[in-house]
Design an enzyme around this catalytic site. Structure first.
Site, short mmCIF file in Angstrom:
data_model
loop_
_atom_site.label_atom_id
_atom_site.label_comp_id
_atom_site.label_asym_id
_atom_site.label_seq_id
_atom_site.Cartn_x
_atom_site.Cartn_y
_atom_site.Cartn_z
CG HIS A 56 -1.78 -1.17 1.37
ND1 HIS A 56 -2.59 -1.61 0.35
CD2 HIS A 56 -1.97 -2.03 2.40
CE1 HIS A 56 -3.26 -2.68 0.75
NE2 HIS A 56 -2.89 -2.97 1.97
CG HIS A 217 -6.10 -5.84 1.27
ND1 HIS A 217 -6.98 -5.10 2.02
CD2 HIS A 217 -4.92 -5.83 1.94
CE1 HIS A 217 -6.37 -4.66 3.10
NE2 HIS A 217 -5.12 -5.08 3.07
#
Length: 330
Positions: A56, A217
């Protein structure tokens, strides 16, 4: 699969080491490299700690520094850091005023951060703010509620500034919880995510398709739709966000257009232009803006739109100085 890496097993460790070496002014490793912390901690200030799986970046490690986080823990790709990592960060970052943990609303993150609080709570004053800004999971009726996505950056920035001003732990928690109710995000993608360990894409799209409502995700969204013009896509995101947020008189709106990893700046600014036009035509004036790639999903070609309604105090905290690898203004 072609990626700039040596092995999938060492990719995260080598990447994080490179990040620390590139930004030594702001950050350093904690003991045994279990977390990343500010190079210079402020004694007597509540410490802000966050973290999550790798993939991320620059969230969360890029937000460690003056005016944001005091420490961040990194797990394997899309995998929560362990309770022991979080405890180590607490032990190092607490300078006497306690720690506030900022946690995205995912099962793994919640479980491991809550376990860390249970295990370290006798030695430290600890509390937690859960970020849950993603509209998609509330629309699909998932039991855990909204996921924490790009709005996490806004919560960490505002709480970080408040902590720098000396706000105590209980007030910081109250500020974060109130702020979380006024932030909404939604994402769209043109491709799935290629995970290095599996060398597989999380979902596959036909050339003329896009995925609406994706997670960070690599989760697919609620609908696979025909690819459309930018204005049509952004208009749909904004309309959905506005319908899900209560606009109060006098609120100061922050518009954040975030790249998910594979979208060039030119497209992000084009998307921001359309989003700002759509939101202001809906009667919500935009007073603060952020555009860039900050909360990513590896190589996902996509973006998210986040709308936050801020009070005067929160706007002032957003404007306050910050000095991190990813966000920096005087």
């Amino acid at each position: 699969m072609k990626k700039f890496m040596n092995t999938a097993e060492t990719m995260v460790a080598e990447s994080v080491e490179g990040f620390v070496r590139a930004h030594e002014t702001f950050v350093m490793f904690g003991p045994e490299r279990r977390f990343i912390r500010r190079r210079h901690l402020t004694s007597g200030k509540v410490a802000l700690i966050s973290g999550g799986g790798a993939g991320h970046e620059p969230m969360h490690i890029g937000f460690v520094g003056h005016g944001m986080l005091d420490a961040a823990c990194v797990g394997h790709i899309f995998t929560s850091p362990t309770p022991s990592q979080v405890i180590a960060a607490i032990e190092a970052a607490d300078t006497g005023a306690g720690c506030l943990l900022v946690v995205k609303n995912y099962d793994g993150d919640l479980m491991n951060f809550e376990m860390a609080i249970e295990m370290a709570g006798e030695r430290h004053r600890l509390d937690m703010v859960i970020v849950s800004d993603d509209i998609e999971t509330s629309r699909t009726g998932e039991s855990r509620g909204r996921r924490g996505v790009a709005g996490t950056l806004i919560v960490e920035k505002i709480l970080g500034a408040a902590a720098e001003r000396g706000m105590p732990l209980d007030e910081l928690k109250q500020l974060g919880e109130g702020l979380n109710t006024r932030i909404r995000s939604m994402g769209v993608a043109l491709n799935g995510v290629t995970v290095p360990q599996t060398e597989r894409t999380t979902f596959a799209l036909e050339p003329g398709e896009m995925e609406m409502g994706v997670g960070i995700h690599g989760e697919p969204g609620h609908a696979r739709q025909p690819f459309a013009t930018a204005d049509a896509v952004i208009g749909h995101l904004c309309k959905t966000i506005i319908s899900d947020i209560a606009v109060t008189p006098g609120a100061r709106a922050l518009l954040f257009v975030n790249g998910l990893g594979g979208t060039p700046p030119a497209e992000l600014y084009l998307a921001y232009n359309g989003a700002r036009r759509f939101i202001e035509e809906s009667g919500i004036p935009i007073e603060r803006s952020l555009v860039g790639t900050y909360v990513t999903s590896l190589d996902m070609q996509g973006l998210s739109v986040t709308l936050a309604l801020l009070t005067d105090e929160e706007s002032s905290l957003w404007d306050a100085p910050v000095a991190t690898a990813a966000l920096c203004w005087p």
